[in-house]
Design an enzyme around this catalytic site. Sequence first.
Site, PDB file in Angstrom:
ATOM      1  N   HIS A 113      19.552  27.401 -11.951  1.00  0.00           N
ATOM      2  CA  HIS A 113      20.279  28.532 -12.530  1.00  0.00           C
ATOM      3  C   HIS A 113      19.491  29.842 -12.455  1.00  0.00           C
ATOM      4  O   HIS A 113      18.266  29.864 -12.608  1.00  0.00           O
ATOM      5  CB  HIS A 113      20.612  28.239 -13.997  1.00  0.00           C
ATOM      6  CG  HIS A 113      21.343  26.933 -14.186  1.00  0.00           C
ATOM      7  ND1 HIS A 113      22.559  26.663 -13.600  1.00  0.00           N
ATOM      8  CD2 HIS A 113      21.015  25.826 -14.886  1.00  0.00           C
ATOM      9  CE1 HIS A 113      22.949  25.450 -13.935  1.00  0.00           C
ATOM     10  NE2 HIS A 113      22.032  24.914 -14.713  1.00  0.00           N
ATOM     11  N   THR A 151      -3.637  -5.514   0.561  1.00  0.00           N
ATOM     12  CA  THR A 151      -3.017  -4.198   0.796  1.00  0.00           C
ATOM     13  C   THR A 151      -3.899  -3.375   1.738  1.00  0.00           C
ATOM     14  O   THR A 151      -3.405  -2.533   2.482  1.00  0.00           O
ATOM     15  CB  THR A 151      -2.768  -3.433  -0.528  1.00  0.00           C
ATOM     16  OG1 THR A 151      -4.004  -3.049  -1.105  1.00  0.00           O
ATOM     17  CG2 THR A 151      -1.951  -4.272  -1.501  1.00  0.00           C
ATOM     18  N   ARG A 208      28.664  33.884  -8.335  1.00  0.00           N
ATOM     19  CA  ARG A 208      27.357  33.527  -8.901  1.00  0.00           C
ATOM     20  C   ARG A 208      26.369  33.217  -7.785  1.00  0.00           C
ATOM     21  O   ARG A 208      26.750  33.018  -6.626  1.00  0.00           O
ATOM     22  CB  ARG A 208      27.479  32.319  -9.839  1.00  0.00           C
ATOM     23  CG  ARG A 208      27.858  31.037  -9.141  1.00  0.00           C
ATOM     24  CD  ARG A 208      27.849  29.822 -10.085  1.00  0.00           C
ATOM     25  NE  ARG A 208      28.204  28.610  -9.348  1.00  0.00           N
ATOM     26  CZ  ARG A 208      28.170  27.392  -9.860  1.00  0.00           C
ATOM     27  NH1 ARG A 208      27.805  27.193 -11.122  1.00  0.00           N
ATOM     28  NH2 ARG A 208      28.491  26.338  -9.129  1.00  0.00           N
ATOM     29  N   LYS A 244       0.854  -1.194   0.000  1.00  0.00           N
ATOM     30  CA  LYS A 244       0.000   0.000   0.000  1.00  0.00           C
ATOM     31  C   LYS A 244       0.885   1.238   0.000  1.00  0.00           C
ATOM     32  O   LYS A 244       1.804   1.349   0.814  1.00  0.00           O
ATOM     33  CB  LYS A 244      -0.870  -0.018   1.266  1.00  0.00           C
ATOM     34  CG  LYS A 244      -2.143   0.790   1.146  1.00  0.00           C
ATOM     35  CD  LYS A 244      -3.091   0.209   0.114  1.00  0.00           C
ATOM     36  CE  LYS A 244      -4.543   0.353   0.482  1.00  0.00           C
ATOM     37  NZ  LYS A 244      -5.390  -0.403  -0.470  1.00  0.00           N
ATOM     38  N   GLN A 256      29.810  20.028  -6.945  1.00  0.00           N
ATOM     39  CA  GLN A 256      30.444  18.736  -6.681  1.00  0.00           C
ATOM     40  C   GLN A 256      31.291  18.787  -5.415  1.00  0.00           C
ATOM     41  O   GLN A 256      31.194  17.916  -4.540  1.00  0.00           O
ATOM     42  CB  GLN A 256      31.349  18.335  -7.868  1.00  0.00           C
ATOM     43  CG  GLN A 256      30.623  17.832  -9.092  1.00  0.00           C
ATOM     44  CD  GLN A 256      30.263  18.918 -10.098  1.00  0.00           C
ATOM     45  OE1 GLN A 256      30.046  20.074  -9.735  1.00  0.00           O
ATOM     46  NE2 GLN A 256      30.160  18.554 -11.367  1.00  0.00           N
TER      47      GLN A 256
HETATM   48  O1  LIG Z   1      28.883  23.596  -9.793  1.00  0.00           O
HETATM   49  C1  LIG Z   1      28.727  23.340 -11.018  1.00  0.00           C
HETATM   50  N1  LIG Z   1      29.072  22.122 -11.481  1.00  0.00           N
HETATM   51  C2  LIG Z   1      28.933  21.767 -12.810  1.00  0.00           C
HETATM   52  O2  LIG Z   1      29.261  20.624 -13.212  1.00  0.00           O
HETATM   53  C3  LIG Z   1      28.412  22.751 -13.683  1.00  0.00           C
HETATM   54  N2  LIG Z   1      28.157  22.759 -15.020  1.00  0.00           N
HETATM   55  C4  LIG Z   1      27.651  23.992 -15.317  1.00  0.00           C
HETATM   56  O3  LIG Z   1      27.289  24.345 -16.470  1.00  0.00           O
HETATM   57  N3  LIG Z   1      27.604  24.768 -14.193  1.00  0.00           N
HETATM   58  C5  LIG Z   1      28.066  24.016 -13.160  1.00  0.00           C
HETATM   59  N4  LIG Z   1      28.230  24.288 -11.845  1.00  0.00           N
END
Ligand SMILES: O=c1[nH]c(=O)c2[nH]c(=O)[nH]c2[nH]1
Length: 301
Positions: A257, A58, A177, A11, A229
């Site tokens: 973005h 269920t 940014r 469920k 990352q």
């Molecule tokens: O922190 C980011 N990692 C990316 O892999 C990536 N690729 C991108 O176009 N902008 C960003 N910014």
Amino acid sequence: MGYLSAARYGKDNVRVYKVERDEATKTHTVYEMTVCVLLEGEIDTSYTEADNSVVVATDSMKNTTYIMAKQNPIHPPELFASTLGNHFVQKYKHIHAAHISIVQHRWTRMTVDGKPHPHSFFRDGNEKRVVQADIYEGKGIEIRSGISDLLVLKSTGSEFHHFVRDDFTTLPDVYDRILSTSVDAGWKWSTFSGLDAVKKAVSKFDETWTKSREITFRLFATEESPSVQNTMYKMCQEILAAQPLVAAVDYSLPNKHYFEIDLSWHHGLKNTGKDAEVYAPQSDPNGLIKCTVSRDVKAKL
Ligand SMILES: O=c1[nH]c(=O)c2[nH]c(=O)[nH]c2[nH]1
């Protein structure tokens, strides 16, 4: 012809609310969650031979969820998921695994006239606390706890440069940014031997959720981020360091973005680079960056 190579059923979207009333202080605490129960076991004949004698309905799983919620604590969700899943594998001989997923919704206590209100709450955002518990008969309980839909933004303190530049590249190097993402993070606990082991660790669940949230906020806010990352990798490492019972940490972060808008066509209005103030938030496409950092088992030897 084919053969049944995997089967589980149950469920989904069982919605449960529970109130705890502290009679001494007349204070209520409320919990609301959405539960998914999926069972596995000797159920193949229900698919292959229309044999419903092996089917726990269920509808009964939904009833069980309510009854377990009445008879047991439903917080922390890791404990409730383990209790509920354990019930199914104990109660039915032919059921050998239960997969319980819980999404806990936020009800945050209101502050009224400067004081915490005893029985009024509000939804402070879409963020959810999530738990996936997999209960395997005789083999233990695997739990992943997490945070999802936690929307964050920083207006500076993020860079992205020195990435691959070739004949497919238009993105310029950026040294300042906006960084915004919706945090989906999880921490997988070392396998618990059973329900008693989960009960023994019970205080760790809230503690680790609070700590993981704090680490996410602190690194997001204070880091001069070179990339999503690298920032998420550092978050994973800090959570691993904070809780020894955690075996692996994962993050999945959309990069939401915000584009600069060149307004120079309007009487030379400056709105790019250091003059940028008005941006266009993008709904799509978005970057999507994921990673899992697992505890180095060698480090423990
Ligand atoms: O922190 C980011 N990692 C990316 O892999 C990536 N690729 C991108 O176009 N902008 C960003 N910014």
